[in-house]
Scaffold this motif. Sequence first.
Motif, PDB file in Angstrom:
ATOM      1  N   LEU A 124     -52.717 -41.719  -9.704  1.00  0.00           N
ATOM      2  CA  LEU A 124     -54.077 -41.496  -9.200  1.00  0.00           C
ATOM      3  C   LEU A 124     -54.070 -41.492  -7.676  1.00  0.00           C
ATOM      4  CD1 LEU A 124     -56.578 -43.538 -11.401  1.00  0.00           C
ATOM      5  CD2 LEU A 124     -56.337 -41.081 -11.113  1.00  0.00           C
ATOM      6  N   LEU A 125     -53.351 -42.472  -7.098  1.00  0.00           N
ATOM      7  CA  LEU A 125     -53.289 -42.527  -5.634  1.00  0.00           C
ATOM      8  C   LEU A 125     -52.567 -41.299  -5.081  1.00  0.00           C
ATOM      9  CD1 LEU A 125     -52.578 -46.337  -5.085  1.00  0.00           C
ATOM     10  CD2 LEU A 125     -54.728 -45.076  -4.809  1.00  0.00           C
ATOM     11  N   LEU A 126     -51.520 -40.852  -5.785  1.00  0.00           N
ATOM     12  CA  LEU A 126     -50.820 -39.637  -5.336  1.00  0.00           C
ATOM     13  C   LEU A 126     -51.743 -38.431  -5.378  1.00  0.00           C
ATOM     14  CD1 LEU A 126     -47.273 -39.952  -6.950  1.00  0.00           C
ATOM     15  CD2 LEU A 126     -47.830 -39.903  -4.513  1.00  0.00           C
ATOM     16  N   GLY A 127     -52.611 -38.373  -6.389  1.00  0.00           N
ATOM     17  CA  GLY A 127     -53.587 -37.293  -6.472  1.00  0.00           C
ATOM     18  C   GLY A 127     -54.516 -37.316  -5.265  1.00  0.00           C
ATOM     19  N   VAL A 128     -54.993 -38.523  -4.923  1.00  0.00           N
ATOM     20  CA  VAL A 128     -55.857 -38.662  -3.745  1.00  0.00           C
ATOM     21  C   VAL A 128     -55.085 -38.229  -2.496  1.00  0.00           C
ATOM     22  CG1 VAL A 128     -57.095 -40.335  -2.304  1.00  0.00           C
ATOM     23  CG2 VAL A 128     -57.257 -40.477  -4.794  1.00  0.00           C
ATOM     24  N   LEU A 129     -53.811 -38.634  -2.418  1.00  0.00           N
ATOM     25  CA  LEU A 129     -52.996 -38.274  -1.251  1.00  0.00           C
ATOM     26  C   LEU A 129     -52.795 -36.758  -1.169  1.00  0.00           C
ATOM     27  CD1 LEU A 129     -51.297 -39.516   1.069  1.00  0.00           C
ATOM     28  CD2 LEU A 129     -49.321 -39.399  -0.451  1.00  0.00           C
ATOM     29  N   ALA A 130     -52.565 -36.110  -2.331  1.00  0.00           N
ATOM     30  CA  ALA A 130     -52.373 -34.655  -2.329  1.00  0.00           C
ATOM     31  C   ALA A 130     -53.639 -33.964  -1.821  1.00  0.00           C
ATOM     32  CB  ALA A 130     -52.016 -34.161  -3.733  1.00  0.00           C
ATOM     33  N   VAL A 131     -54.802 -34.432  -2.274  1.00  0.00           N
ATOM     34  CA  VAL A 131     -56.053 -33.812  -1.842  1.00  0.00           C
ATOM     35  C   VAL A 131     -56.281 -34.067  -0.346  1.00  0.00           C
ATOM     36  CG1 VAL A 131     -58.566 -33.858  -2.096  1.00  0.00           C
ATOM     37  CG2 VAL A 131     -57.111 -33.875  -4.133  1.00  0.00           C
ATOM     38  N   ALA A 132     -56.074 -35.324   0.085  1.00  0.00           N
ATOM     39  CA  ALA A 132     -56.325 -35.651   1.499  1.00  0.00           C
ATOM     40  C   ALA A 132     -55.379 -34.878   2.411  1.00  0.00           C
ATOM     41  CB  ALA A 132     -56.172 -37.152   1.715  1.00  0.00           C
ATOM     42  N   SER A 133     -54.077 -34.835   2.069  1.00  0.00           N
ATOM     43  CA  SER A 133     -53.137 -34.113   2.930  1.00  0.00           C
ATOM     44  C   SER A 133     -53.386 -32.606   2.825  1.00  0.00           C
ATOM     45  CB  SER A 133     -51.693 -34.457   2.548  1.00  0.00           C
ATOM     46  OG  SER A 133     -51.448 -34.144   1.186  1.00  0.00           O
ATOM     47  N   GLY A 134     -53.849 -32.143   1.654  1.00  0.00           N
ATOM     48  CA  GLY A 134     -54.205 -30.729   1.503  1.00  0.00           C
ATOM     49  C   GLY A 134     -55.342 -30.354   2.432  1.00  0.00           C
ATOM     50  N   LEU A 135     -56.386 -31.209   2.467  1.00  0.00           N
ATOM     51  CA  LEU A 135     -57.502 -30.943   3.379  1.00  0.00           C
ATOM     52  C   LEU A 135     -57.017 -30.975   4.829  1.00  0.00           C
ATOM     53  CD1 LEU A 135     -60.314 -33.036   1.644  1.00  0.00           C
ATOM     54  CD2 LEU A 135     -60.214 -30.549   1.862  1.00  0.00           C
ATOM     55  N   ALA A 136     -56.058 -31.874   5.120  1.00  0.00           N
ATOM     56  CA  ALA A 136     -55.561 -32.008   6.492  1.00  0.00           C
ATOM     57  C   ALA A 136     -54.811 -30.754   6.938  1.00  0.00           C
ATOM     58  CB  ALA A 136     -54.641 -33.229   6.606  1.00  0.00           C
ATOM     59  N   ILE A 137     -54.133 -30.050   6.008  1.00  0.00           N
ATOM     60  CA  ILE A 137     -53.442 -28.823   6.434  1.00  0.00           C
ATOM     61  C   ILE A 137     -54.311 -27.586   6.231  1.00  0.00           C
ATOM     62  CG2 ILE A 137     -51.089 -29.684   6.233  1.00  0.00           C
ATOM     63  CD1 ILE A 137     -50.830 -28.408   3.552  1.00  0.00           C
ATOM     64  N   TRP A 138     -55.396 -27.744   5.485  1.00  0.00           N
ATOM     65  CA  TRP A 138     -56.339 -26.623   5.343  1.00  0.00           C
ATOM     66  C   TRP A 138     -57.190 -26.509   6.599  1.00  0.00           C
ATOM     67  CZ3 TRP A 138     -61.649 -26.427   2.662  1.00  0.00           C
ATOM     68  CH2 TRP A 138     -62.038 -25.089   2.437  1.00  0.00           C
ATOM     69  N   LYS A 139     -57.618 -27.677   7.135  1.00  0.00           N
ATOM     70  CA  LYS A 139     -58.552 -27.702   8.267  1.00  0.00           C
ATOM     71  C   LYS A 139     -58.037 -28.603   9.387  1.00  0.00           C
ATOM     72  CE  LYS A 139     -61.395 -24.870   6.735  1.00  0.00           C
ATOM     73  NZ  LYS A 139     -61.106 -23.609   7.331  1.00  0.00           N
ATOM     74  N   PRO A 140     -56.857 -28.315   9.955  1.00  0.00           N
ATOM     75  CA  PRO A 140     -56.321 -29.200  10.991  1.00  0.00           C
ATOM     76  C   PRO A 140     -57.160 -29.224  12.270  1.00  0.00           C
ATOM     77  CG  PRO A 140     -54.956 -27.250  10.763  1.00  0.00           C
ATOM     78  CD  PRO A 140     -55.952 -27.211   9.644  1.00  0.00           C
TER      79      PRO A 140
END
Lengths: 201, 253
Positions: A124-140
């Motif tokens: 679950l935490l990895l899922g949150v991390l994937a989404v958070a890091s995904g947003l970070a590279i989508w909208k740096p």
Amino acid sequence: MPVHPLPIRVFHWLNAFAMTCMATSGWAIYNASPLFGFTFPAWATLGGWLGGAVAWHFAAMWLLAGNGLFYLAYGLASGHFRRRFLPLSPSGIMTDLLAALKFRLPHEAGTYNAVQRLLYILVLLLGVLAVASGLAIWKPVQLWWLSAAFGDFATARYVHFLAMAGIVGFVAVHLILVVLVPRSLLPMLTGRHSSSHEVSS
Amino acid sequence: MTTPRRRSQQDLSVHKRQVENLQRRLLLKEMLSLGALGMLAGCDLQDGDAVDKVLWTMSRWNDRVQAKLFSRTRLAPTYEASRITRPFPFNAFYPEYDAPDIDGAAFRLQLSGKIDDKRAWTLADLRALPQSGQITRHICIEGWSAIGEWRGVAFRTFLERIGADMTARYVGFKCADKYYSSLDMETAMHPQTLLALDFGADPLPAEYGFPLKLRVPTKLGFKNPKHIAEIFVTNDYPGGYWEDQGYNWFSGV
Ligand code: HEM
């Protein structure tokens, strides 16, 4: 009382579909500019070409994130997380891990042993991390603070990849266990035990 | 002409329902067998089937979300000169040796569309405008990124100077290498959007877009057109070389 309540089954299968889309389209994106010395085989990727893969990634992300948010809200509000994932203690994890390694850990539908609890919380935490890091590279730029939390764009990209690798690793183990304990599959589809176990439930 | 056509349409609709039922059952089975992706993997925005339509619709939705997320005042991070990536990567839809060879002295930037003063510009004219620059990260849709320094005319200053209609929706670019692209007006007016003449201290070399490149640090790399030959302002969606094939149009970062 079903083993897996209906909302959990719906969340689970929507997530399985969304995650598969995200990982396989992500692999196609990775192949366009690999971070490491390998690429993913084309047959395992989604989208056909970079533009198709990116379109899949940014379409399925809404399903993944929306479904994930409803799941978290449900899990917290209904007490599902508390009932299924707690209590969790280091000694409990050690005992169950040893039992699991000796193949002496029984599978009880709807009750998770300490190792399962730990793995489910971690993924679950990895899922949150994937989404958070995904947003970070989508909208740096627009979400620069999120990008900065991971270092910068370039490091966030590694975090995003590692989160994917962790999730895929979990799924691999998860699928092996379902193959080893096939009767665990039906309850996730129907909510109920398979008939031969109905008596004991 | 109409009757046989209508009859065949009725036949078709019956068939369609049967096929749909069959498809629904097959889909369910596929989902269960986790083989669904094998079926979907062929959907790539290129052949206009139902899944492609969903992907295009989602891409238009993502355009809207990104326009909302975009802030006119939020600046892209800038870097020290020591962080500049050397050598800076070359990237285009053709190999480096095919980069167009343009005569700077004969060059004229053409203007068209909703612009008051459509007089063509020489490079000397552009250099006579106030020059500024930044060191920013160029992010490619492929995933790589590189830090570079671009200098030139703030694009907003240029748009004001030529009397562009700033209430129009799009600014479009036509390039000497047959590339084309377009920006939303908000991004065109962002303080860091630059009509770049220089890469570092020197005029843009051929491979980085001589004589003119639009540097947009709030967009992915493919929205930074090189070898610009013409700029136009319009309310009609101009698309772009990659955008028309399926890259997301807004592609902000
Ligand atoms: C809301 C959630 C997510 C967002 C916003 C997101 C966003 C992104 C972005 C912006 C990229 C780079 C695209 C490009 O370079 O053009 C990317 C790449 C990638 N994503 Fe995601 N992603 C999300 C979730 C996931 C998940 C859940 C997985 C896997 C389970 C995943 C796997 C990947 C992989 C493997 C790559 C390629 C990594 C690379 O080489 O840079 N993503 N994602």
